[in-house]
Design a protein around this motif. Structure first.
Motif, PDB file in Angstrom:
ATOM      1  N   ILE A  73       2.975 -10.826  -2.594  1.00  0.00           N
ATOM      2  CA  ILE A  73       2.938 -10.070  -1.339  1.00  0.00           C
ATOM      3  C   ILE A  73       2.453  -8.649  -1.579  1.00  0.00           C
ATOM      4  N   ILE A  74       2.957  -7.996  -2.610  1.00  0.00           N
ATOM      5  CA  ILE A  74       2.550  -6.621  -2.928  1.00  0.00           C
ATOM      6  C   ILE A  74       1.065  -6.563  -3.264  1.00  0.00           C
ATOM      7  N   ASP A  75       0.590  -7.505  -4.089  1.00  0.00           N
ATOM      8  CA  ASP A  75      -0.832  -7.536  -4.451  1.00  0.00           C
ATOM      9  C   ASP A  75      -1.706  -7.801  -3.234  1.00  0.00           C
ATOM     10  N   THR A  76      -1.291  -8.727  -2.378  1.00  0.00           N
ATOM     11  CA  THR A  76      -2.063  -9.053  -1.180  1.00  0.00           C
ATOM     12  C   THR A  76      -2.134  -7.855  -0.245  1.00  0.00           C
ATOM     13  N   ASN A  77      -1.012  -7.158  -0.040  1.00  0.00           N
ATOM     14  CA  ASN A  77      -1.000  -5.971   0.826  1.00  0.00           C
ATOM     15  C   ASN A  77      -1.900  -4.873   0.280  1.00  0.00           C
ATOM     16  N   ARG A  78      -1.891  -4.673  -1.040  1.00  0.00           N
ATOM     17  CA  ARG A  78      -2.746  -3.657  -1.659  1.00  0.00           C
ATOM     18  C   ARG A  78      -4.220  -3.992  -1.428  1.00  0.00           C
ATOM     19  N   ARG A  79      -4.581  -5.243  -1.620  1.00  0.00           N
ATOM     20  CA  ARG A  79      -5.970  -5.665  -1.395  1.00  0.00           C
ATOM     21  C   ARG A  79      -6.370  -5.556   0.076  1.00  0.00           C
ATOM     22  N   PHE A  80      -5.429  -5.885   0.988  1.00  0.00           N
ATOM     23  CA  PHE A  80      -5.704  -5.792   2.413  1.00  0.00           C
ATOM     24  C   PHE A  80      -5.962  -4.342   2.822  1.00  0.00           C
ATOM     25  N   ARG A  81      -5.152  -3.405   2.340  1.00  0.00           N
ATOM     26  CA  ARG A  81      -5.367  -1.978   2.648  1.00  0.00           C
ATOM     27  C   ARG A  81      -6.705  -1.495   2.079  1.00  0.00           C
ATOM     28  N   LYS A  82      -7.040  -1.948   0.876  1.00  0.00           N
ATOM     29  CA  LYS A  82      -8.327  -1.584   0.265  1.00  0.00           C
ATOM     30  C   LYS A  82      -9.489  -2.111   1.116  1.00  0.00           C
ATOM     31  N   PHE A  83      -9.346  -3.349   1.630  1.00  0.00           N
ATOM     32  CA  PHE A  83     -10.362  -3.931   2.506  1.00  0.00           C
ATOM     33  C   PHE A  83     -10.532  -3.091   3.769  1.00  0.00           C
TER      34      PHE A  83
ATOM     35  N   PRO B 245     -22.351  -7.696   8.031  1.00  0.00           N
ATOM     36  CA  PRO B 245     -22.547  -8.042   6.619  1.00  0.00           C
ATOM     37  C   PRO B 245     -21.577  -7.298   5.691  1.00  0.00           C
ATOM     38  N   ARG B 246     -21.158  -6.097   6.099  1.00  0.00           N
ATOM     39  CA  ARG B 246     -20.220  -5.339   5.270  1.00  0.00           C
ATOM     40  C   ARG B 246     -18.840  -5.998   5.255  1.00  0.00           C
ATOM     41  N   ILE B 247     -18.445  -6.619   6.379  1.00  0.00           N
ATOM     42  CA  ILE B 247     -17.165  -7.332   6.416  1.00  0.00           C
ATOM     43  C   ILE B 247     -17.150  -8.413   5.336  1.00  0.00           C
ATOM     44  N   ALA B 248     -18.183  -9.220   5.287  1.00  0.00           N
ATOM     45  CA  ALA B 248     -18.257 -10.305   4.295  1.00  0.00           C
ATOM     46  C   ALA B 248     -18.268  -9.745   2.878  1.00  0.00           C
ATOM     47  N   ALA B 249     -19.053  -8.694   2.657  1.00  0.00           N
ATOM     48  CA  ALA B 249     -19.150  -8.110   1.318  1.00  0.00           C
ATOM     49  C   ALA B 249     -17.814  -7.527   0.865  1.00  0.00           C
ATOM     50  N   GLU B 250     -17.112  -6.856   1.767  1.00  0.00           N
ATOM     51  CA  GLU B 250     -15.831  -6.245   1.390  1.00  0.00           C
ATOM     52  C   GLU B 250     -14.736  -7.292   1.197  1.00  0.00           C
ATOM     53  N   LEU B 251     -14.781  -8.383   1.946  1.00  0.00           N
ATOM     54  CA  LEU B 251     -13.826  -9.471   1.699  1.00  0.00           C
ATOM     55  C   LEU B 251     -14.034 -10.037   0.303  1.00  0.00           C
ATOM     56  N   ARG B 252     -15.308 -10.245  -0.077  1.00  0.00           N
ATOM     57  CA  ARG B 252     -15.621 -10.722  -1.431  1.00  0.00           C
ATOM     58  C   ARG B 252     -15.135  -9.724  -2.476  1.00  0.00           C
TER      59      ARG B 252
ATOM     60  N   ASP C 183      -9.773   0.072   4.254  1.00  0.00           N
ATOM     61  CA  ASP C 183     -10.372   1.366   3.889  1.00  0.00           C
ATOM     62  C   ASP C 183     -11.893   1.239   3.785  1.00  0.00           C
ATOM     63  N   ALA C 184     -12.359   0.211   3.071  1.00  0.00           N
ATOM     64  CA  ALA C 184     -13.790   0.035   2.836  1.00  0.00           C
ATOM     65  C   ALA C 184     -14.536  -0.395   4.104  1.00  0.00           C
ATOM     66  N   ALA C 185     -13.943  -1.283   4.870  1.00  0.00           N
ATOM     67  CA  ALA C 185     -14.628  -1.816   6.054  1.00  0.00           C
ATOM     68  C   ALA C 185     -14.687  -0.808   7.196  1.00  0.00           C
ATOM     69  N   THR C 186     -13.622  -0.001   7.378  1.00  0.00           N
ATOM     70  CA  THR C 186     -13.588   0.940   8.501  1.00  0.00           C
ATOM     71  C   THR C 186     -14.116   2.319   8.144  1.00  0.00           C
ATOM     72  N   GLY C 187     -14.070   2.679   6.865  1.00  0.00           N
ATOM     73  CA  GLY C 187     -14.474   4.020   6.451  1.00  0.00           C
ATOM     74  C   GLY C 187     -13.353   5.038   6.585  1.00  0.00           C
ATOM     75  N   PHE C 188     -12.195   4.608   7.067  1.00  0.00           N
ATOM     76  CA  PHE C 188     -11.036   5.483   7.220  1.00  0.00           C
ATOM     77  C   PHE C 188      -9.969   5.099   6.206  1.00  0.00           C
TER      78      PHE C 188
END
Length: 105
Positions: free
Chosen positions: A73-83, A16-23, A85-90
């Motif tokens: 591309i820069i915005d997408t990469n920033r959001r992907f790294r944020k995802f 459920p956290r995967i879905a929430a963090e993607l949103r 960070d939040a999903a893995t806890g690292f």
């Protein structure tokens, strides 16, 4: 496909956290496909995230849109790294350090 370890204590509610963090990180509603979640955003034609290895890892498969502008591309990469960070806890730095230690073994 990339596989990322999940920080201890965060594995219990991973799906459920995967879905929430993607949103949260991308601002789009993920499409559920079995046990995986899929989105399309910015420079990503497809991002598919699922639990792996008994719920102790996050598996991510991406397909890039090479025709996207540099700003997208820069915005997408920033959001992907944020995802990640939040999903893995690292943090990114912690993920790199862990990946290097696994390679050295």
């Amino acid at each position: 496909m990339q596989e990322y370890p999940i920080k201890r204590g965060l594995t219990k509610d991973l799906e459920p956290r995967i879905a929430a963090e993607l949103r949260n990180c991308f601002g789009v509603e993920p499409e559920k496909n079995g046990h995986s979640y899929r989105i399309r955003f910015g420079a990503l034609k497809r991002l598919e995230a699922t639990c792996g290895a008994g719920g102790k890892t996050l598996r991510v498969n991406t397909e890039s849109d090479t025709s996207a502008s540099d700003d997208v591309i820069i915005d997408t990469n920033r959001r992907f790294r944020k995802f990640l960070d939040a999903a893995t806890g690292f943090s990114t730095k912690e993920r790199v350090k862990r990946a290097k230690s696994v390679e050295g073994e």
